[in-house]
Design a protein around this motif. Sequence first.
Motif, mmCIF file in Angstrom:
data_model
loop_
_atom_site.group_PDB
_atom_site.id
_atom_site.type_symbol
_atom_site.label_atom_id
_atom_site.label_comp_id
_atom_site.label_asym_id
_atom_site.label_seq_id
_atom_site.Cartn_x
_atom_site.Cartn_y
_atom_site.Cartn_z
ATOM 1 N N PHE A 200 -31.282 -25.087 -69.784
ATOM 2 C CA PHE A 200 -30.936 -23.697 -69.502
ATOM 3 C C PHE A 200 -31.715 -22.726 -70.375
ATOM 4 O O PHE A 200 -32.092 -21.628 -69.913
ATOM 5 C CB PHE A 200 -29.436 -23.462 -69.677
ATOM 6 N N ALA A 201 -31.968 -23.079 -71.632
ATOM 7 C CA ALA A 201 -32.675 -22.163 -72.531
ATOM 8 C C ALA A 201 -34.043 -21.799 -71.967
ATOM 9 O O ALA A 201 -34.453 -20.631 -71.997
ATOM 10 C CB ALA A 201 -32.806 -22.779 -73.921
ATOM 11 N N ARG A 202 -34.767 -22.791 -71.465
ATOM 12 C CA ARG A 202 -36.092 -22.528 -70.883
ATOM 13 C C ARG A 202 -35.967 -21.648 -69.648
ATOM 14 O O ARG A 202 -36.737 -20.695 -69.469
ATOM 15 C CB ARG A 202 -36.783 -23.848 -70.530
ATOM 16 N N GLN A 203 -35.013 -21.953 -68.789
ATOM 17 C CA GLN A 203 -34.842 -21.180 -67.565
ATOM 18 C C GLN A 203 -34.521 -19.718 -67.866
ATOM 19 O O GLN A 203 -35.001 -18.807 -67.183
ATOM 20 C CB GLN A 203 -33.731 -21.792 -66.716
ATOM 21 N N GLU A 204 -33.727 -19.499 -68.889
ATOM 22 C CA GLU A 204 -33.353 -18.131 -69.235
ATOM 23 C C GLU A 204 -34.560 -17.349 -69.739
ATOM 24 O O GLU A 204 -34.734 -16.164 -69.405
ATOM 25 C CB GLU A 204 -32.238 -18.140 -70.284
ATOM 26 N N VAL A 205 -35.408 -17.992 -70.539
ATOM 27 C CA VAL A 205 -36.617 -17.320 -71.018
ATOM 28 C C VAL A 205 -37.536 -16.987 -69.853
ATOM 29 O O VAL A 205 -38.106 -15.889 -69.786
ATOM 30 C CB VAL A 205 -37.347 -18.180 -72.064
ATOM 31 N N GLU A 206 -37.684 -17.924 -68.921
ATOM 32 C CA GLU A 206 -38.527 -17.666 -67.755
ATOM 33 C C GLU A 206 -38.014 -16.475 -66.962
ATOM 34 O O GLU A 206 -38.796 -15.642 -66.481
ATOM 35 C CB GLU A 206 -38.596 -18.912 -66.875
ATOM 36 N N PHE A 207 -36.696 -16.379 -66.805
ATOM 37 C CA PHE A 207 -36.101 -15.234 -66.118
ATOM 38 C C PHE A 207 -36.413 -13.938 -66.863
ATOM 39 O O PHE A 207 -36.804 -12.926 -66.258
ATOM 40 C CB PHE A 207 -34.588 -15.442 -66.000
ATOM 41 N N LEU A 208 -36.260 -13.940 -68.172
ATOM 42 C CA LEU A 208 -36.500 -12.745 -68.984
ATOM 43 C C LEU A 208 -37.939 -12.256 -68.830
ATOM 44 O O LEU A 208 -38.192 -11.051 -68.730
ATOM 45 C CB LEU A 208 -36.170 -13.061 -70.441
ATOM 46 N N LEU A 209 -38.876 -13.204 -68.805
ATOM 47 C CA LEU A 209 -40.294 -12.846 -68.739
ATOM 48 C C LEU A 209 -40.708 -12.289 -67.383
ATOM 49 O O LEU A 209 -41.801 -11.718 -67.259
ATOM 50 C CB LEU A 209 -41.155 -14.070 -69.074
ATOM 51 N N GLU A 210 -39.858 -12.439 -66.377
ATOM 52 C CA GLU A 210 -40.194 -11.939 -65.041
ATOM 53 C C GLU A 210 -40.370 -10.427 -65.001
ATOM 54 O O GLU A 210 -40.969 -9.897 -64.062
ATOM 55 C CB GLU A 210 -39.114 -12.362 -64.037
ATOM 56 N N ILE A 211 -39.896 -9.731 -66.019
ATOM 57 C CA ILE A 211 -40.063 -8.281 -66.040
ATOM 58 C C ILE A 211 -41.526 -7.898 -66.161
ATOM 59 O O ILE A 211 -41.941 -6.819 -65.744
ATOM 60 C CB ILE A 211 -39.226 -7.635 -67.167
ATOM 61 N N GLY A 212 -42.328 -8.775 -66.748
ATOM 62 C CA GLY A 212 -43.754 -8.511 -66.901
ATOM 63 C C GLY A 212 -44.075 -7.773 -68.192
ATOM 64 O O GLY A 212 -43.206 -7.186 -68.842
ATOM 65 N N GLY A 213 -45.346 -7.804 -68.561
ATOM 66 C CA GLY A 213 -45.799 -7.084 -69.743
ATOM 67 C C GLY A 213 -45.543 -7.786 -71.057
ATOM 68 O O GLY A 213 -45.763 -7.210 -72.128
ATOM 69 N N ILE A 214 -45.075 -9.036 -70.996
ATOM 70 C CA ILE A 214 -44.770 -9.798 -72.221
ATOM 71 C C ILE A 214 -45.621 -11.060 -72.244
ATOM 72 O O ILE A 214 -45.616 -11.843 -71.295
ATOM 73 C CB ILE A 214 -43.282 -10.183 -72.301
ATOM 74 N N GLU A 215 -46.340 -11.258 -73.321
ATOM 75 C CA GLU A 215 -47.145 -12.462 -73.533
ATOM 76 C C GLU A 215 -46.587 -13.215 -74.737
ATOM 77 O O GLU A 215 -46.197 -12.599 -75.735
ATOM 78 C CB GLU A 215 -48.606 -12.080 -73.809
ATOM 79 N N ILE A 216 -46.530 -14.534 -74.646
ATOM 80 C CA ILE A 216 -46.093 -15.357 -75.783
ATOM 81 C C ILE A 216 -47.255 -16.222 -76.244
ATOM 82 O O ILE A 216 -47.875 -16.928 -75.444
ATOM 83 C CB ILE A 216 -44.896 -16.259 -75.420
ATOM 84 N N ARG A 217 -47.553 -16.160 -77.526
ATOM 85 C CA ARG A 217 -48.578 -17.011 -78.134
ATOM 86 C C ARG A 217 -47.894 -18.001 -79.065
ATOM 87 O O ARG A 217 -47.239 -17.595 -80.032
ATOM 88 C CB ARG A 217 -49.599 -16.172 -78.906
ATOM 89 N N HIS A 218 -48.050 -19.262 -78.771
ATOM 90 C CA HIS A 218 -47.379 -20.306 -79.552
ATOM 91 C C HIS A 218 -48.263 -20.797 -80.700
ATOM 92 O O HIS A 218 -49.463 -20.551 -80.729
ATOM 93 C CB HIS A 218 -46.992 -21.462 -78.636
ATOM 94 N N GLY A 219 -47.625 -21.504 -81.639
ATOM 95 C CA GLY A 219 -48.354 -22.035 -82.791
ATOM 96 C C GLY A 219 -48.805 -20.959 -83.761
ATOM 97 O O GLY A 219 -49.768 -21.143 -84.494
ATOM 98 N N GLN A 220 -48.090 -19.834 -83.769
ATOM 99 C CA GLN A 220 -48.438 -18.709 -84.635
ATOM 100 C C GLN A 220 -47.296 -18.449 -85.609
ATOM 101 O O GLN A 220 -46.195 -18.076 -85.202
ATOM 102 C CB GLN A 220 -48.698 -17.464 -83.795
ATOM 103 N N ARG A 221 -47.561 -18.653 -86.885
ATOM 104 C CA ARG A 221 -46.512 -18.526 -87.904
ATOM 105 C C ARG A 221 -46.917 -17.480 -88.934
ATOM 106 O O ARG A 221 -48.006 -17.546 -89.506
ATOM 107 C CB ARG A 221 -46.272 -19.875 -88.586
ATOM 108 N N LEU A 222 -46.037 -16.516 -89.156
ATOM 109 C CA LEU A 222 -46.298 -15.487 -90.150
ATOM 110 C C LEU A 222 -46.415 -16.126 -91.528
ATOM 111 O O LEU A 222 -45.614 -16.976 -91.916
ATOM 112 C CB LEU A 222 -45.165 -14.457 -90.147
ATOM 113 N N GLY A 223 -47.441 -15.721 -92.254
ATOM 114 C CA GLY A 223 -47.699 -16.307 -93.558
ATOM 115 C C GLY A 223 -48.678 -17.460 -93.504
ATOM 116 O O GLY A 223 -49.139 -17.940 -94.548
ATOM 117 N N HIS A 224 -48.995 -17.918 -92.297
ATOM 118 C CA HIS A 224 -49.966 -18.996 -92.117
ATOM 119 C C HIS A 224 -51.087 -18.524 -91.188
ATOM 120 O O HIS A 224 -52.210 -18.288 -91.637
ATOM 121 C CB HIS A 224 -49.278 -20.241 -91.544
ATOM 122 N N ASP A 225 -50.774 -18.384 -89.901
ATOM 123 C CA ASP A 225 -51.771 -17.947 -88.929
ATOM 124 C C ASP A 225 -51.797 -16.422 -88.791
ATOM 125 O O ASP A 225 -52.745 -15.867 -88.235
ATOM 126 C CB ASP A 225 -51.470 -18.554 -87.547
#
Length: 463
Positions: A200-225
């Motif tokens: 369900f967690a994945r499905q909910e995020v997919e629903f949220l992103l349907e609004i558009g204008g949001i990009e997610i970049r993975h493997g990015q950690r503050l203080g490192h990357d």
Amino acid sequence: MNHDLTHLPRVGDALADRPGMSPQALEANFSDLHPPLTQRQAIIESQRCLYCYDAPCIEACPSDIDIPRFIRQIGEHNINGAAHTILEQNILGGSCARVCPTEILCERSCVRNQDAECQPVLIGLLQRHATDHMRFDAHPFERAADSGRHVAVVGAGPAGLACAHRLAMFGHRVTIFEAEAKPGGLNEYGIARYKMTDDFARQEVEFLLEIGGIEIRHGQRLGHDLSLARLRTDYDGVFLGLGLGTSRWLGLTGEDAPGLAPAVSYIKELRQADDLTRLPLARRCVVIGAGNTAIDMATQMARLGADEVTLVYRRGVEAMSATGHEQEIAKANGVRMVTWAQPVEVLLDAGGRVAGMRFEKTRTAEGRLVGTGETFELATDAVFGAIGQGFDGASLGDPAASELARDGERIRVDAAFRTSLPGVYAGGDCVAPGQDLTVQAVQHGKLAAHAIHQDLLAKQEAA
């Protein structure tokens, strides 16, 4: 610290001689903790609501959902309307319906919650019914015209996701920087498997992103990357939804021995497991802590088939931060609770692995917790620490981030979730106010988005 759990006996090996603990039985053990309402049950339950004008349940809801309104809409068979009422205040209303401690929030405040009525209106289950059965032709919220502004959000947990969605509604572009391979934060990695099932967690995020204008970049950690200084330069605003990324340890000799690990590490592995029979399992395990994570850990070990599960807390039951409801779940699953005891020594076998733990009995004296000098031992194959999460100081290690005012280890914010650095906002578990609840993190992100939007408009007008 050694967080590797692979030395523990595998579930299949440990339970090979136990008929009945089949993969099907394990699957049943990790099905919905509270099965959803049928349509008929939802209609009947909705009719118990008095639709109070000055509803105390709304006052108790951290995300300000108009609860009587959505319940009335369910009673009128307007499921999409009910879902819209919920989601306009809490875009993660589906997951909050599953994990929110309604028994100490809206349902505790319900006027039906009295002896004559026996129980409050089942607000959480009604909220789940609406969000589970909504059927929109398109995303229910429109993105405003592109503002030309671009905001960075650090962390794809509930706070960051809620902030990003509301910013998108205002027409801003959003880039979310996430350290993990999947978005969702604790909803994806830290919630008991039986509380949030069916991906369900994945499905909910997919629903949220349907609004558009949001990009997610993975493997990015503050203080490192990432550095806060660079984010402030490259974006028109920055929201920090960092969460609490490190587990607190007990500070005992032998704490790095195989067989001792943070509860959150095991829960994360359990949440991501495709085959429960391949999870490492201890026949006897001890969980140290008194919060919901400790309860989740102990209960899940019992449901996996451990012979003995003991939860140990240094104070009394009345001081446990886990709700009474959560405690009853653990007891119903055979978890033994030992209170007024604090760990003093990890006991190791000849191979250097955990074989037990020594505890000292405690009491209060003049309002302070003190040891009595009396000790006892518990034999165990594994010890899981669940004594709280700490802030990962490395995430604020660069010169710009180190300038952020802090309250203890957490980031200081004002009522609008502005930090001490202009253009930088923060919310969720990484800030001082609150109870570290998912629903509260969502509210933080939403309110921070409003502040960001207003500040960007003010800059535009000043220019």
